[in-house]
Design a protein around this motif. Structure first.
Motif, PDB file in Angstrom:
ATOM      1  N   LEU A   1       1.025  -1.321   0.063  1.00  0.00           N
ATOM      2  CA  LEU A   1      -0.275  -0.066   0.344  1.00  0.00           C
ATOM      3  C   LEU A   1       0.672   1.242  -0.485  1.00  0.00           C
ATOM      4  CD1 LEU A   1      -2.698  -1.106   2.699  1.00  0.00           C
ATOM      5  CD2 LEU A   1      -2.210  -1.296   0.403  1.00  0.00           C
ATOM      6  N   SER A   2       0.272   1.482  -1.101  1.00  0.00           N
ATOM      7  CA  SER A   2       1.887   3.325  -1.353  1.00  0.00           C
ATOM      8  C   SER A   2       1.914   4.453  -1.317  1.00  0.00           C
ATOM      9  CB  SER A   2       2.392   2.413  -2.005  1.00  0.00           C
ATOM     10  OG  SER A   2       2.304   2.438  -3.675  1.00  0.00           O
ATOM     11  N   HIS A   3      -0.324   4.927  -2.251  1.00  0.00           N
ATOM     12  CA  HIS A   3      -0.187   5.659  -2.671  1.00  0.00           C
ATOM     13  C   HIS A   3      -1.985   5.937  -1.745  1.00  0.00           C
ATOM     14  CE1 HIS A   3       2.281   5.261  -5.645  1.00  0.00           C
ATOM     15  NE2 HIS A   3       2.369   6.537  -6.706  1.00  0.00           N
ATOM     16  N   THR A   4      -1.644   7.653  -1.432  1.00  0.00           N
ATOM     17  CA  THR A   4      -2.910   8.287  -0.918  1.00  0.00           C
ATOM     18  C   THR A   4      -3.920   8.698  -1.918  1.00  0.00           C
ATOM     19  OG1 THR A   4      -2.183   7.321   1.526  1.00  0.00           O
ATOM     20  CG2 THR A   4      -4.013   8.950   1.969  1.00  0.00           C
TER      21      THR A   4
ATOM     22  N   ARG B   1     -15.296   3.203  -5.739  1.00  0.00           N
ATOM     23  CA  ARG B   1     -15.464   4.188  -7.244  1.00  0.00           C
ATOM     24  C   ARG B   1     -14.296   3.428  -7.663  1.00  0.00           C
ATOM     25  NH1 ARG B   1     -17.618   9.286  -8.876  1.00  0.00           N
ATOM     26  NH2 ARG B   1     -17.855   8.889 -10.500  1.00  0.00           N
ATOM     27  N   PHE B   2     -13.307   3.677  -7.118  1.00  0.00           N
ATOM     28  CA  PHE B   2     -11.452   3.276  -7.664  1.00  0.00           C
ATOM     29  C   PHE B   2     -11.993   2.130  -8.092  1.00  0.00           C
ATOM     30  CE2 PHE B   2      -7.496   1.645  -7.520  1.00  0.00           C
ATOM     31  CZ  PHE B   2      -6.959   1.938  -8.817  1.00  0.00           C
ATOM     32  N   MET B   3     -12.586   0.875  -7.148  1.00  0.00           N
ATOM     33  CA  MET B   3     -12.819  -0.359  -8.137  1.00  0.00           C
ATOM     34  C   MET B   3     -13.578  -0.136  -8.912  1.00  0.00           C
ATOM     35  SD  MET B   3     -15.713  -2.848  -7.847  1.00  0.00           S
ATOM     36  CE  MET B   3     -16.710  -2.438  -6.583  1.00  0.00           C
TER      37      MET B   3
ATOM     38  N   GLU C   1       0.142  -0.607  -4.670  1.00  0.00           N
ATOM     39  CA  GLU C   1       0.922  -0.071  -5.786  1.00  0.00           C
ATOM     40  C   GLU C   1       0.415  -0.637  -7.353  1.00  0.00           C
ATOM     41  OE1 GLU C   1       3.726   1.293  -8.150  1.00  0.00           O
ATOM     42  OE2 GLU C   1       3.490   2.301  -6.631  1.00  0.00           O
ATOM     43  N   ARG C   2       0.174  -2.366  -6.836  1.00  0.00           N
ATOM     44  CA  ARG C   2      -0.146  -3.601  -7.860  1.00  0.00           C
ATOM     45  C   ARG C   2      -1.150  -3.162  -9.057  1.00  0.00           C
ATOM     46  NH1 ARG C   2      -3.821  -7.546  -8.541  1.00  0.00           N
ATOM     47  NH2 ARG C   2      -4.281  -7.230  -6.331  1.00  0.00           N
ATOM     48  N   LEU C   3      -1.910  -2.325  -8.049  1.00  0.00           N
ATOM     49  CA  LEU C   3      -3.141  -2.029  -8.849  1.00  0.00           C
ATOM     50  C   LEU C   3      -3.234  -0.667  -9.186  1.00  0.00           C
ATOM     51  CD1 LEU C   3      -5.917  -1.624  -5.457  1.00  0.00           C
ATOM     52  CD2 LEU C   3      -4.949  -3.606  -7.547  1.00  0.00           C
ATOM     53  N   LEU C   4      -1.856   0.078  -8.805  1.00  0.00           N
ATOM     54  CA  LEU C   4      -2.130   1.172 -10.163  1.00  0.00           C
ATOM     55  C   LEU C   4      -0.869   1.001 -10.712  1.00  0.00           C
ATOM     56  CD1 LEU C   4      -1.309   3.349  -6.732  1.00  0.00           C
ATOM     57  CD2 LEU C   4      -3.504   3.715  -7.956  1.00  0.00           C
ATOM     58  N   GLU C   5      -0.291   0.335 -10.745  1.00  0.00           N
ATOM     59  CA  GLU C   5       0.535  -0.850 -12.078  1.00  0.00           C
ATOM     60  C   GLU C   5       0.284  -0.949 -12.809  1.00  0.00           C
ATOM     61  OE1 GLU C   5       3.555  -0.940 -14.510  1.00  0.00           O
ATOM     62  OE2 GLU C   5       3.875   0.237 -12.008  1.00  0.00           O
TER      63      GLU C   5
ATOM     64  N   LEU D   1      -3.122  -0.551 -14.111  1.00  0.00           N
ATOM     65  CA  LEU D   1      -3.539   0.842 -14.658  1.00  0.00           C
ATOM     66  C   LEU D   1      -2.417   1.196 -15.415  1.00  0.00           C
ATOM     67  CD1 LEU D   1      -6.375   1.735 -11.557  1.00  0.00           C
ATOM     68  CD2 LEU D   1      -6.874   0.858 -13.630  1.00  0.00           C
ATOM     69  N   ARG D   2      -1.084   1.464 -15.277  1.00  0.00           N
ATOM     70  CA  ARG D   2      -0.719   2.447 -15.985  1.00  0.00           C
ATOM     71  C   ARG D   2      -0.317   1.395 -17.126  1.00  0.00           C
ATOM     72  NH1 ARG D   2       0.930   4.225 -10.576  1.00  0.00           N
ATOM     73  NH2 ARG D   2       2.582   2.535 -10.492  1.00  0.00           N
ATOM     74  N   ARG D   3      -0.513  -0.210 -17.052  1.00  0.00           N
ATOM     75  CA  ARG D   3       0.217  -0.927 -17.799  1.00  0.00           C
ATOM     76  C   ARG D   3      -1.566  -1.476 -18.987  1.00  0.00           C
ATOM     77  NH1 ARG D   3       1.675  -4.651 -14.195  1.00  0.00           N
ATOM     78  NH2 ARG D   3       0.525  -6.152 -14.986  1.00  0.00           N
ATOM     79  N   SER D   4      -2.318  -0.343 -18.887  1.00  0.00           N
ATOM     80  CA  SER D   4      -3.247  -1.165 -19.188  1.00  0.00           C
ATOM     81  C   SER D   4      -3.688  -0.386 -20.559  1.00  0.00           C
ATOM     82  CB  SER D   4      -4.765  -0.489 -18.651  1.00  0.00           C
ATOM     83  OG  SER D   4      -4.963   0.834 -18.962  1.00  0.00           O
ATOM     84  N   ASN D   5      -4.324  -1.270 -21.796  1.00  0.00           N
ATOM     85  CA  ASN D   5      -5.042  -0.695 -23.186  1.00  0.00           C
ATOM     86  C   ASN D   5      -5.162   0.928 -23.479  1.00  0.00           C
ATOM     87  OD1 ASN D   5      -3.482  -2.758 -24.116  1.00  0.00           O
ATOM     88  ND2 ASN D   5      -4.909  -3.467 -24.607  1.00  0.00           N
ATOM     89  N   HIS D   6      -6.082   1.235 -22.122  1.00  0.00           N
ATOM     90  CA  HIS D   6      -6.335   2.678 -21.771  1.00  0.00           C
ATOM     91  C   HIS D   6      -6.095   3.682 -20.953  1.00  0.00           C
ATOM     92  CE1 HIS D   6      -9.617   0.121 -23.719  1.00  0.00           C
ATOM     93  NE2 HIS D   6      -9.360  -0.786 -22.674  1.00  0.00           N
TER      94      HIS D   6
END
Length: 472
Positions: A120-123, A138-140, A314-318, A320-325
């Motif tokens: 857990l790295s970002h707030t 909403r993030f989910m 951090e896994r969830l954010l990464e 998203l950053r790697r997604s096709n959108h």
């Protein structure tokens, strides 16, 4: 600049106490009102606070048993926090979070990441607990939309749960009466049983009850479909539901099922975070779990400023950053997101916690729990349970049936009224009294609190006998 003077709250309350009561009845809508009194109600007027004490309008000094609302963790009238609020307001009172930022929020996010379990790295900072849970949900939804899984949106919650008062967060609530007259997103929520060992089926061992809860969770996932379930949201200890401490190992087993089925585990630490269980976060340090998100509020500023947040893996954010959108927009924000004053107060509050308050909470908690446990000697008390510096005294008509006094659902209010006369504010919940004092409470003050609560319950038993409501 003129020299500052110390001003007591009693010197600055305006208008007068009588005027405040009249004005409230004419103009103030209280939270959680009944239709018969909505907009025409005044509640107990509090003038000032100091340490673990508050003073009511009559001048009576009371132990603040609920610590406000689970939140005055470092106590009332901490000059260090008041000074930080003033200093930050004079430096920067506000900035728009849409296209600017402030230093206190960045520093606080880093310190929270340092204290959080797992990755857990970002707030994302909010205004309180309800908006924190709403943000996590909403993030989910956003996360699953971006990952091409728009059907994976259902949320698992439990009986006895309390997660907030915004539309989505309130939809998760499972306490009696919360939803009787209120709408919610019921099509998005699947409810499970409360992990309450006191109310387990008669004759069932705690171990068997734990297996039942875990099997129910696994069976629900299989029945509903993991491809449709986006998140499980659970308090480590169900606070407003009556301080329900789950059986040993239960949360770890639920966490594993979530991980196996790609269900986000959201640990709602709005109450348990920032010292209530002796640690900044209880998920890892007390229960040994590493959630995908943790929500928090209340104790983060010890109630001195409205602030909450959700910590994200951090896994969830990464992912998203790697997604096709890459252009997908998380269209969510609040005017007071990352408020500079709130974040500055939280930083100083965290200093106070780490400089001794957390250690004191861990040391005093066993004494607090043991002294309250003595109240089980009273025939009206069915169980005293708790963890850290949070506890619940549950009253029952008789211990065999565990009937919660069907003839008098407001026994908690009766006890509170007697305790108020004796010098203690408690939090009544139907047939229960919840205690969660400021973390700075001393052993002598614990003794005072328990003695008053004992007398308040004893007087209530006398009242119930005289009225023929209860024989005892």
């Amino acid at each position: 600049m003129a020299a500052q003077s110390k001003i007591k709250a009693s010197e600055i309350i305006e208008p007068g106490d009588d005027d405040a009561v009249a004005l409230a009845k004419r103009h103030l809508v209280q939270p959680w009102p009944y239709a018969g009194s909505v907009g025409n109600e005044a509640r107990a007027l509090i003038g000032e606070g100091d340490g673990i004490y508050i003073t009511d309008a009559s001048g009576k000094r009371l132990i603040d048993g609920p610590a406000g609302m689970w939140c005055i963790n470092v106590g009332h009238r901490r000059e260090e926090l008041a000074k930080v609020m003033y200093d930050q307001a004079m430096a920067l009172s506000y900035n728009t979070p849409w296209y600017t930022m402030n230093a206190p929020s960045a520093e606080l996010a880093k310190r929270i990441a340092d204290a959080a379990p797992g990755d857990l790295s970002h707030t994302f900072f909010t205004t309180g607990g309800s908006s924190a849970v709403e943000t996590a949900l909403r993030f989910m939804q956003f996360y699953n939309n971006v990952r091409g899984r728009p059907e994976k949106k259902l949320i698992l919650s439990r009986g006895g749960a309390y997660h907030g008062s915004t539309y989505l967060s309130a939809s998760l609530n499972g306490r009696p009466r919360d939803r009787d007259w209120m709408d919610g997103a019921d099509d998005l929520v699947v409810k499970l049983s409360s992990p309450d060992p006191f109310r387990r089926p008669k004759g069932m061992s705690t171990a068997a009850f734990t297996d039942f809860l875990v099997d129910q969770f696994r069976d629900t996932v299989a029945r509903v479909g993991a491809d449709r379930i986006g998140a499980f949201v659970g308090e480590p200890v169900q606070a407003s539901g009556g301080v329900i401490v789950p059986p040993d190992g239960y949360l770890k087993r639920i966490r594993e099922i979530c991980r196996e089925n790609d269900i986000l585990y959201v640990s709602d630490e709005v109450v348990t975070g920032f010292g209530r269980l002796g640690h900044v976060f209880a998920s890892g340090d007390v229960f040994g779990i590493d959630p995908d998100m943790i929500t928090f509020a209340k104790g983060v500023t010890s109630g001195y400023f409205p602030l909450g947040g959700v910590i994200i893996s951090e896994r969830l954010l990464e992912e998203l950053r790697r997604s096709n959108h890459p252009d997908a927009l998380f269209g969510h924000g609040l005017t007071y997101t990352s408020h500079p004053i709130g974040c500055a107060v939280a930083l100083k509050n965290l200093d106070l916690l780490e400089e001794g308050v957390l250690q004191h909470a861990r040391e005093i908690a066993p004494y607090f729990q043991a002294r309250l446990k003595t109240l089980e000697e009273l025939p009206l008390v069915g169980e005293v349970r708790g963890l850290g510096l949070m506890a619940c005294v549950e009253c029952v008509a008789d211990r065999e049936s565990k009937d919660p006094l069907q003839l008098d659902k407001d026994v908690g209010k009766r006890i509170d009224a007697h305790c108020h006369e004796l010098g203690l504010l408690v939090r009544p919940l139907i047939n229960m009294c919840v205690m969660s004092p400021p973390l700075i409470i001393s052993s002598e003050q614990v003794d005072d609190m328990v003695a008053i609560l004992r007398e308040g319950i004893s007087r209530t038993m006398d009242d119930l006998r005289k009225e023929g409501v209860w024989r005892g």
